[in-house]
Design a protein around this motif. Sequence first.
Motif, PDB file in Angstrom:
ATOM      1  N   UNK A  19       0.657  -1.312  -0.041  1.00 14.91           N
ATOM      2  CA  UNK A  19      -0.091   0.087  -0.056  1.00 14.91           C
ATOM      3  C   UNK A  19       0.950   1.084  -0.207  1.00 14.91           C
ATOM      4  N   UNK A  20       2.028   1.392   0.790  1.00 21.64           N
ATOM      5  CA  UNK A  20       2.825   2.310   0.674  1.00 21.64           C
ATOM      6  C   UNK A  20       3.461   2.428  -0.599  1.00 21.64           C
ATOM      7  N   UNK A  22       1.998   1.922  -3.522  1.00 21.91           N
ATOM      8  CA  UNK A  22       1.039   2.646  -4.475  1.00 21.91           C
ATOM      9  C   UNK A  22       0.940   3.953  -4.086  1.00 21.91           C
ATOM     10  N   UNK A  23       1.184   4.439  -2.833  1.00 21.14           N
ATOM     11  CA  UNK A  23       1.053   5.773  -2.554  1.00 21.14           C
ATOM     12  C   UNK A  23       2.445   6.478  -2.814  1.00 21.14           C
ATOM     13  N   UNK A  24       3.453   5.780  -3.450  1.00 22.07           N
ATOM     14  CA  UNK A  24       4.630   6.107  -3.616  1.00 22.07           C
ATOM     15  C   UNK A  24       5.349   6.999  -2.909  1.00 22.07           C
ATOM     16  N   UNK A  25       5.224   6.301  -1.633  1.00 25.63           N
ATOM     17  CA  UNK A  25       6.012   7.030  -0.295  1.00 25.63           C
ATOM     18  C   UNK A  25       7.353   5.959  -0.041  1.00 25.63           C
ATOM     19  N   UNK A  26       8.429   6.771   0.427  1.00 23.25           N
ATOM     20  CA  UNK A  26       9.537   6.434   0.841  1.00 23.25           C
ATOM     21  C   UNK A  26       9.578   5.879   2.119  1.00 23.25           C
ATOM     22  N   UNK A  27       9.559   4.846   2.341  1.00 19.46           N
ATOM     23  CA  UNK A  27       9.636   3.879   3.555  1.00 19.46           C
ATOM     24  C   UNK A  27      10.512   3.126   4.270  1.00 19.46           C
ATOM     25  N   UNK A  28      10.942   3.594   5.415  1.00 22.35           N
ATOM     26  CA  UNK A  28      12.020   2.661   5.862  1.00 22.35           C
ATOM     27  C   UNK A  28      11.358   2.020   7.209  1.00 22.35           C
ATOM     28  N   UNK A 108      -6.046   0.194   4.424  1.00 23.81           N
ATOM     29  CA  UNK A 108      -6.757   1.275   3.885  1.00 23.81           C
ATOM     30  C   UNK A 108      -7.165   2.462   4.935  1.00 23.81           C
ATOM     31  N   UNK A 109      -7.827   1.826   6.085  1.00 25.08           N
ATOM     32  CA  UNK A 109      -7.829   2.744   7.424  1.00 25.08           C
ATOM     33  C   UNK A 109      -6.534   3.401   7.938  1.00 25.08           C
TER      34      UNK A 109
END
Length: 238
Positions: A19-20, A22-28, A108-109
């Motif tokens: 999901x991250x 899909x949002x195009x977030x940079x996650x560590x 989603x929440x």
Amino acid sequence: MKLLMVEDNKSVSEMMAMFFQKEEWDVTYAYDGNEAVVVFKSDPESWDMITLDLNLPKKDGMQVAKEIREISKTVPILMLTARDSDSDQVLGFEMGADDYVTKPFSPITLIARIKALQRRSHMANGDDEDQNKNNGFDITTDHFKLNSNTHEAYLNDNLIPDLTPKEFDLLKTLAQKPRQVFSREQLLELVWDYEYYGDERTVDAHVKKLRQKVEKAGPQVIQTVWGVGYKFDDTEVK
């Protein structure tokens, strides 16, 4: 958005990763409390958001939140917890969390809650034309002034210390309309940007902590209107 997800359950992290992405977030990802603090300290100014599990090995989420708040007063912290008691939620807020999501949750929440917290954080730190008209302060009264750009609020020219993003949002919402009474339901919608389905403990916990910080700067200006809600009123301040 650059997000730090602190979660010891790797299956949860792997589920959220889709999901991250899909949002195009940079996650560590950090998988225990010690690792979370080390990763955050490596570049404190770079993080836009932290999701923080409460039950972590090596160092629990409460202690992690406390240590992060000692470094940054403004980075938004969304706590993930399997606990749903009043005391745990209040303690989480007191340690510096801005919001919480109770497990189990739907991806989603969680995404929606992250976006809502990010949106409120950006609004608290955004530009406003009225600030330029008031020497940088977008709210001014005879005894109070607030600057969203610097995330600072003053009472009788004394800085109200260590406001978290959510405490700042709450104070700003109340101070924008002095003496107007806001119900808890209104504050949940205005400050948290979504419905808590009647969970008014969130507002009460933040008001309690906000009042403690206001009193360090001067007289109490956050008033309770019994049976209705809360208001900002500095008309009696000397």
